[in-house]
Enzyme design. Structure first.
Site, mmCIF file in Angstrom:
data_model
loop_
_atom_site.group_PDB
_atom_site.id
_atom_site.type_symbol
_atom_site.label_atom_id
_atom_site.label_comp_id
_atom_site.label_asym_id
_atom_site.label_seq_id
_atom_site.Cartn_x
_atom_site.Cartn_y
_atom_site.Cartn_z
ATOM 1 N N LEU A 164 45.327 2.701 -43.262
ATOM 2 C CA LEU A 164 46.656 3.302 -43.115
ATOM 3 C C LEU A 164 47.405 3.261 -44.429
ATOM 4 C CD1 LEU A 164 49.271 4.255 -41.602
ATOM 5 C CD2 LEU A 164 49.688 1.826 -41.110
ATOM 6 N N SER A 165 48.068 4.362 -44.783
ATOM 7 C CA SER A 165 48.999 4.407 -45.906
ATOM 8 C C SER A 165 48.296 3.999 -47.202
ATOM 9 C CB SER A 165 50.200 3.507 -45.588
ATOM 10 O OG SER A 165 51.279 3.792 -46.423
ATOM 11 N N ALA A 166 48.728 2.903 -47.849
ATOM 12 C CA ALA A 166 48.023 2.439 -49.045
ATOM 13 C C ALA A 166 46.574 2.119 -48.702
ATOM 14 C CB ALA A 166 48.715 1.215 -49.627
#
Length: 386
Positions: free
Chosen positions: A147-149
């Site tokens: 997720l995300s980073a």
């Protein structure tokens, strides 16, 4: 008015009741700690999970948390270990340290951490090799998601080591190589600038000497994400269409219950890339349908991206999930601003609950030394350790 002493006594009693249940609001930690796994140039930590009745030559799923998150928290909210119990696969959770990034973000945009055989991606590769050797896992069925980073770092892993992975799942992430500095990273997250499609494809090809086959890619994004612009989903797909030799237009598209899905399939009709856009969803991992639980950046939208990603990879589908315990091995195995990319320090970490049950890697004495020798020898032979 009550006497001060009575007030103090009541406060003390309340404090005692609170301390009696220090983990009441903390997710249960089902993960074990992976100790030595090579030279670890990225200075990461590692956690893992093995179902009790894990089959021989089981798949391995690598899960990368977002900024401010922990492996245990992400596992609890996403439901990955719950699905691992159902479908029979192992889990590896690389863990960022504050010494590397004060907000626990994987350094997805730094060349020193995303180039093959360097930094954090090299550490994660070493973890994978250690897990495969120690637990007899299937090298042909290794997958990575985040997720995300963590999603952007999953993209980096897929680019740097495409021969290692059969598939990837990128949630609210960014394409590999689109940024190399902090200012560029924030610009790309907002959807500003970024390499054109041809340059993105060139960056992917240059990341390794691999000539195929290439991992299949599942991309997830919220249309109302104000942290990572939704256009990044299309950029990720564009980056991978080149190596898969796919047309610009998707093979087919569907829209149902707030989820629009575009699929690119090869000449044989096998889906190689998909984009799942969740209408009205903000920044986070889509969860629902009884798998996982809502929390910060873990958004109950009535669909489990965990289960759907696994299904796209060929894990956890009806056929695979129906494998009975009798046919398995009987050996036990033991978001400051609302952004999961912001680089300012955040405080607070989920408290630990009861430890996971010991797994087979937890050996002692001469047996542990022998296993360590075998693992280190294999890592050196693979060029992952000196």
């Amino acid at each position: 008015m009550r006497k001060i002493s009575d007030t103090i006594a009541r406060l003390a009693k309340l404090r005692g009741l609170q301390n009696a249940h220090p983990t009441s609001f903390a997710p249960a930690d089902r993960l074990s700690t992976l100790g030595k796994f090579g030279s670890n140039p990225g200075a990461l930590l590692a956690r893992y999970y093995l179902p009790a009745d894990l089959p021989n030559a089981a798949p391995l799923v690598v899960v990368l948390h977002g900024c401010t998150q922990s492996p245990a928290g992400y596992d609890h909210h996403s439901g990955w270990s719950q699905l691992a119990d159902e479908a029979g696969f192992a889990l590896l959770y690389p863990e960022q340290q504050r010494a590397n990034n004060p907000n626990l973000c994987f350094n997805w945009f730094l060349p020193a951490d995303t180039a093959r055989e360097r930094g954090e991606v090299s550490s994660i590769r070493q973890m994978i090799e250690t897990m495969v050797i120690a637990h007899g896992l299937d090298r042909k069925r290794v997958f990575v998601t985040g997720l995300s980073a963590g999603g952007a770092m999953a993209a980096a892993m897929l680019a740097a080591y495409p021969e290692v992975f059969a598939g990837g799942g990128i949630i609210a992430g960014l394409p590999f190589g689109c940024a190399t500095t902090v200012p560029e990273a924030f610009d790309r997250m907002r959807g500003h600038g970024g390499p054109p499609e041809q340059d993105l494809q060139r960056l992917l090809r240059k990341a390794s000497k691999h000539n195929g086959p290439w991992p299949r890619i599942s991309i997830w994004q919220g249309s109302a994400d104000h942290t990572v612009a939704s256009g990044n989903a299309g950029s990720i797909a564009a980056q991978w269409r080149g190596v898969h030799k796919l047309d610009t237009a998707p093979t087919h598209s569907t829209s149902e219950r707030g989820r629009s899905r575009q699929v690119w399939a090869d000449e044989a009709g096998e889906a190689k890339i998909e984009i799942n856009m969740i209408a009205g969803m903000g920044h986070g991992t889509p969860i629902g349908n009884g798998l996982g639980t809502a929390g910060p950046y873990m958004l109950d939208v009535g669909i489990s991206s965990t289960r759907e990603i696994a299904r796209f990879w060929g894990l956890g589908d009806a056929e695979y999930s129906s494998v009975s315990a009798r046919s398995r091995s009987a050996t036990p195995r033991g978001e400051t601003t609302p952004s999961t990319f912001h680089l300012r320090a955040a405080s607070g970490e989920p408290a630990k609950a009861r430890p996971a049950e010991p797994a087979r890697i937890e050996l002692q004495g001469s047996q542990a030394g022998a296993v360590k020798k075998v693992i280190e020898g294999a890592l050196r032979a693979a060029g992952l350790m000196r």
